[in-house]
Design a protein around this motif. Structure first.
Motif, PDB file in Angstrom:
ATOM      1  N   LEU A 164      13.264  -1.672  32.124  1.00  0.00           N
ATOM      2  CA  LEU A 164      12.293  -2.548  32.786  1.00  0.00           C
ATOM      3  C   LEU A 164      11.470  -1.793  33.822  1.00  0.00           C
ATOM      4  N   LEU A 165      12.096  -0.834  34.516  1.00  0.00           N
ATOM      5  CA  LEU A 165      11.343  -0.011  35.475  1.00  0.00           C
ATOM      6  C   LEU A 165      10.282   0.830  34.763  1.00  0.00           C
ATOM      7  N   LEU A 166      10.626   1.357  33.577  1.00  0.00           N
ATOM      8  CA  LEU A 166       9.656   2.158  32.828  1.00  0.00           C
ATOM      9  C   LEU A 166       8.486   1.330  32.308  1.00  0.00           C
ATOM     10  N   LEU A 167       8.633   0.028  32.277  1.00  0.00           N
ATOM     11  CA  LEU A 167       7.526  -0.818  31.839  1.00  0.00           C
ATOM     12  C   LEU A 167       6.477  -1.002  32.933  1.00  0.00           C
ATOM     13  N   LEU A 168       6.822  -0.643  34.169  1.00  0.00           N
ATOM     14  CA  LEU A 168       5.876  -0.770  35.276  1.00  0.00           C
ATOM     15  C   LEU A 168       4.906   0.417  35.263  1.00  0.00           C
ATOM     16  N   PRO A 169       3.591   0.158  35.217  1.00  0.00           N
ATOM     17  CA  PRO A 169       2.617   1.267  35.153  1.00  0.00           C
ATOM     18  C   PRO A 169       2.726   2.277  36.298  1.00  0.00           C
ATOM     19  N   PRO A 170       2.955   1.880  37.568  1.00  0.00           N
ATOM     20  CA  PRO A 170       3.069   2.907  38.617  1.00  0.00           C
ATOM     21  C   PRO A 170       4.245   3.858  38.388  1.00  0.00           C
ATOM     22  N   ARG A 227       5.470   4.742  35.439  1.00  0.00           N
ATOM     23  CA  ARG A 227       5.078   5.645  34.357  1.00  0.00           C
ATOM     24  C   ARG A 227       4.101   6.709  34.854  1.00  0.00           C
ATOM     25  N   HIS A 228       3.130   6.321  35.678  1.00  0.00           N
ATOM     26  CA  HIS A 228       2.169   7.284  36.222  1.00  0.00           C
ATOM     27  C   HIS A 228       2.882   8.334  37.067  1.00  0.00           C
ATOM     28  N   MET A 229       3.861   7.915  37.861  1.00  0.00           N
ATOM     29  CA  MET A 229       4.613   8.847  38.702  1.00  0.00           C
ATOM     30  C   MET A 229       5.385   9.844  37.835  1.00  0.00           C
ATOM     31  N   ILE A 230       6.020   9.360  36.778  1.00  0.00           N
ATOM     32  CA  ILE A 230       6.792  10.248  35.899  1.00  0.00           C
ATOM     33  C   ILE A 230       5.873  11.233  35.191  1.00  0.00           C
ATOM     34  N   ILE A 231       4.732  10.760  34.703  1.00  0.00           N
ATOM     35  CA  ILE A 231       3.785  11.647  34.016  1.00  0.00           C
ATOM     36  C   ILE A 231       3.261  12.698  34.981  1.00  0.00           C
ATOM     37  N   ALA A 232       2.973  12.312  36.224  1.00  0.00           N
ATOM     38  CA  ALA A 232       2.488  13.276  37.220  1.00  0.00           C
ATOM     39  C   ALA A 232       3.563  14.312  37.530  1.00  0.00           C
ATOM     40  N   MET A 233       4.813  13.886  37.674  1.00  0.00           N
ATOM     41  CA  MET A 233       5.905  14.821  37.968  1.00  0.00           C
ATOM     42  C   MET A 233       6.101  15.807  36.818  1.00  0.00           C
ATOM     43  N   ILE A 261       6.814   4.015  27.188  1.00  0.00           N
ATOM     44  CA  ILE A 261       7.079   2.619  26.838  1.00  0.00           C
ATOM     45  C   ILE A 261       8.069   2.549  25.682  1.00  0.00           C
ATOM     46  N   MET A 262       7.953   3.487  24.739  1.00  0.00           N
ATOM     47  CA  MET A 262       8.916   3.518  23.633  1.00  0.00           C
ATOM     48  C   MET A 262      10.320   3.877  24.143  1.00  0.00           C
ATOM     49  N   MET A 263      10.380   4.764  25.140  1.00  0.00           N
ATOM     50  CA  MET A 263      11.674   5.088  25.741  1.00  0.00           C
ATOM     51  C   MET A 263      12.243   3.863  26.451  1.00  0.00           C
ATOM     52  N   ALA A 264      11.374   3.121  27.128  1.00  0.00           N
ATOM     53  CA  ALA A 264      11.807   1.890  27.778  1.00  0.00           C
ATOM     54  C   ALA A 264      12.333   0.900  26.755  1.00  0.00           C
ATOM     55  N   ALA A 265      11.652   0.795  25.620  1.00  0.00           N
ATOM     56  CA  ALA A 265      12.092  -0.116  24.562  1.00  0.00           C
ATOM     57  C   ALA A 265      13.458   0.294  24.024  1.00  0.00           C
ATOM     58  N   ALA A 266      13.671   1.590  23.851  1.00  0.00           N
ATOM     59  CA  ALA A 266      14.976   2.062  23.370  1.00  0.00           C
ATOM     60  C   ALA A 266      16.070   1.745  24.383  1.00  0.00           C
ATOM     61  N   LEU A 267      15.767   1.908  25.664  1.00  0.00           N
ATOM     62  CA  LEU A 267      16.758   1.569  26.697  1.00  0.00           C
ATOM     63  C   LEU A 267      17.048   0.076  26.719  1.00  0.00           C
ATOM     64  N   LEU A 268      16.033  -0.736  26.450  1.00  0.00           N
ATOM     65  CA  LEU A 268      16.240  -2.179  26.419  1.00  0.00           C
ATOM     66  C   LEU A 268      17.071  -2.598  25.214  1.00  0.00           C
ATOM     67  N   LEU A 285      -3.595  12.758  25.174  1.00  0.00           N
ATOM     68  CA  LEU A 285      -2.387  13.087  25.929  1.00  0.00           C
ATOM     69  C   LEU A 285      -1.916  11.973  26.844  1.00  0.00           C
ATOM     70  N   SER A 286      -2.795  11.436  27.663  1.00  0.00           N
ATOM     71  CA  SER A 286      -2.359  10.397  28.597  1.00  0.00           C
ATOM     72  C   SER A 286      -1.923   9.118  27.889  1.00  0.00           C
ATOM     73  N   PRO A 287      -2.712   8.589  26.946  1.00  0.00           N
ATOM     74  CA  PRO A 287      -2.233   7.384  26.267  1.00  0.00           C
ATOM     75  C   PRO A 287      -0.943   7.625  25.484  1.00  0.00           C
ATOM     76  N   MET A 288      -0.804   8.801  24.897  1.00  0.00           N
ATOM     77  CA  MET A 288       0.415   9.066  24.140  1.00  0.00           C
ATOM     78  C   MET A 288       1.612   9.212  25.068  1.00  0.00           C
ATOM     79  N   ALA A 289       1.414   9.796  26.243  1.00  0.00           N
ATOM     80  CA  ALA A 289       2.507   9.890  27.211  1.00  0.00           C
ATOM     81  C   ALA A 289       2.906   8.490  27.685  1.00  0.00           C
ATOM     82  N   GLN A 290       1.910   7.646  27.942  1.00  0.00           N
ATOM     83  CA  GLN A 290       2.188   6.263  28.340  1.00  0.00           C
ATOM     84  C   GLN A 290       2.974   5.543  27.246  1.00  0.00           C
ATOM     85  N   ARG A 291       2.503   5.658  26.013  1.00  0.00           N
ATOM     86  CA  ARG A 291       3.171   4.984  24.893  1.00  0.00           C
ATOM     87  C   ARG A 291       4.568   5.551  24.672  1.00  0.00           C
ATOM     88  N   GLY A 292       4.717   6.863  24.837  1.00  0.00           N
ATOM     89  CA  GLY A 292       6.036   7.471  24.681  1.00  0.00           C
ATOM     90  C   GLY A 292       7.028   6.940  25.704  1.00  0.00           C
TER      91      GLY A 292
END
Length: 156
Positions: A95-101, A103-109, A76-83, A67-74
């Motif tokens: 570019l903001l979604l590429l920052l790990p903090p 992504r962690h904040m979004i997953i926690a929310m 990052i894929m959304m960030a790639a689509a935005l780029l 779950l966590s790695p797939m959420a992270q990768r998902g």
């Protein structure tokens, strides 16, 4: 129809940013930034798709929690689509979604929100109710046409 308003607003913001930032950077540098982020996004999308497939394969083999790695990768894929999409607002969000903090904040929310909306375990109206039952196998019915039945409407 609900998405028309937000899409229109985002498009107008992108146009305004293109005019403002494009005037500040110049046409050549603006196009270089847009093309560069599109190339970066397409490379990220290809790489993350391969990594997500590998993570899923490892999780199916029982090696880890997917779950966590797939959420992270998902994300990052959304960030790639935005780029990949042209525009400075999408590039900034990507570019903001590429920052790990971030992504962690979004997953926690999202995790907290999912926990809030989960129905209680004893709620009879929740989906996925398990019914425990026993079964008995019946003999096969005889082959051939079924026996004639009386309808009750005729007298014999």
């Amino acid at each position: 129809m609900r998405l028309f308003g937000p899409i229109l607003v985002l498009t107008l913001i992108e146009i305004a940013l293109f005019i403002t930032v494009g005037g500040w950077l110049g046409l050549g540098l603006s196009l270089l930034v847009i093309l560069g982020t599109a190339v970066l996004g397409s490379g990220l999308l290809r790489l993350q798709g391969q990594r997500m497939a590998l993570d899923l394969r490892q999780a199916m083999n029982g090696i880890g929690d997917p779950l966590s790695p797939m959420a992270q990768r998902g994300l990052i894929m959304m960030a790639a689509a935005l780029l990949i999409l042209p525009g400075f607002l999408g590039d900034t969000l990507g570019l903001l979604l590429l920052l790990p903090p971030v992504r962690h904040m979004i997953i926690a929310m999202v995790g907290r929100r999912v926990q809030m909306h989960r129905p209680p375990m004893n709620d009879p109206h929740r989906h996925g109710v398990v019914i425990d039952a026993d079964f008995v196998e019946l003999d096969e019915p005889p082959s051939g046409p079924p026996p004639a039945r009386r309808s009750g409407w005729t007298q014999d």
